[in-house]
Enzyme design. Structure first.
Site, short mmCIF file in Angstrom:
data_model
loop_
_atom_site.label_atom_id
_atom_site.label_comp_id
_atom_site.label_asym_id
_atom_site.label_seq_id
_atom_site.Cartn_x
_atom_site.Cartn_y
_atom_site.Cartn_z
N SER A 202 30.91 6.47 -13.94
CA SER A 202 32.21 7.11 -13.74
C SER A 202 32.17 8.24 -12.72
CB SER A 202 32.74 7.63 -15.08
OG SER A 202 32.90 6.56 -15.99
N HIS A 249 33.35 13.07 -14.53
CA HIS A 249 34.50 12.68 -13.70
C HIS A 249 34.86 13.80 -12.72
CE1 HIS A 249 36.10 9.45 -16.72
NE2 HIS A 249 34.79 9.38 -16.54
#
Length: 298
Positions: A202, A249
């Site tokens: 991610s 993220h």
């Protein structure tokens, strides 16, 4: 980006841009300074003034080099590859291979997952980045446990990675992907609880999001789709019900924006220095975060 006079259509603000003479599906506002045909970023070859098309370069059009000296370059100055998605395919294949091995032998993931320190106090820690296993910052980028997780990441990688690989070139694209992933891992290690396990691509994927937004702004494309998609992903990121390591993220996103900006806005005369210097600065930030957290835990 230098543009020859008349490279953009005048008059109606909503008039369509011309399309590249070699790629009919790509609009462009740039023309070859020699033959004045419209050319897209993949077909642009830097000349002493503006850009020329590959045919004019091969024909010896007065660029100051032999006809074979200049090859088509990407927007960021990388070499144009025959398969512009090769690295993206390799990255997808690597992630899928690691996932399949993890499904067959779950204990395999224990050796790849990012964890700061294990076991927690009062026990004596023996595993984790703080104990010298720095490679976990890297290996965790290719490990996934849930099928929905790898499905989402690989679809995003395919959708975002191909255009970025074509625009940046393989070396720059790979640097963006890996350093963004490392930045996500480093921020997770710095902020998250030391015994919190984290895994997945991610961070690297959000780095691609950030770089895509920078590239679209550079090309003056409509940014609403990528912004909407990014906002949706951030909503999921901070939803406690999904148990997502938001630090990865955010770290990847910031790194992707910084590296992407350095890639597409670097001046041609110092392009490589600025591009890889930006990568080095972000990588240095990764090392600093890792050292700071390690000193806190040891």
């Amino acid at each position: 980006m230098d543009q020859a006079p008349g490279s953009r259509q005048d008059g109606d603000a909503h008039s369509a841009l011309p399309v590249c003479y070699r790629h009919a599906d790509r609009e462009t506002g740039v023309r070859c300074t020699r033959c004045e045909r419209p050319i897209c970023p993949e077909c642009m070859v830097s000349a002493s003034v503006g850009f020329q098309c590959p045919e004019c370069v091969r024909g010896g059009s007065g660029t100051g080099h032999a006809p074979a000296a200049n090859q088509p370059r990407t927007l960021a100055g990388g070499a144009v590859a025959a398969d512009p998605r090769l690295l993206t395919k390799i990255l997808v294949g690597t992630n899928l291979a690691v996932f399949l091995v993890g499904q067959i032998r779950p204990s395999f993931l224990d050796k790849l997952v990012l964890i700061g320190q294990w076991p927690p106090a009062p026990f004596t820690p023996v595993d984790g980045v703080a104990e010298g296993q720095w490679y976990l910052l890297f290996t965790s980028m290719f490990a996934h446990e849930a099928i929905w997780h790898i499905a989402f990441n690989m679809m995003s990688l395919w959708w975002l990675g191909g255009p970025l690989e074509a625009a940046l070139g393989r070396v720059r694209y790979l640097a963006l992907y890996l350093i963004s992933g490392l930045a996500g891992s480093a921020l997770t290690y710095l902020i998250a609880a030391p015994n919190q396990a984290s895994l997945g691509a991610s961070g690297a994927i959000f780095g691609l999001f950030g770089a895509t937004a920078v590239l679209m702004r550079r090309m003056r494309y409509d940014m609403r789709p990528i912004i909407a998609l990014l906002v949706i992903n951030l909503v999921f990121t901070f939803n406690p019900g999904f148990n997502i390591a938001w630090q990865a993220h955010i770290g990847g996103l910031v790194a992707g924006v910084v590296i992407g900006y350095g890639m597409v806005h670097a001046p041609r005369e110092r392009r490589a220095l600025v591009q890889f210097g930006t990568c080095a600065l972000v990588l240095a930030a990764v090392i600093v975060m890792t050292l700071v957290r390690t000193s806190q835990l040891t």
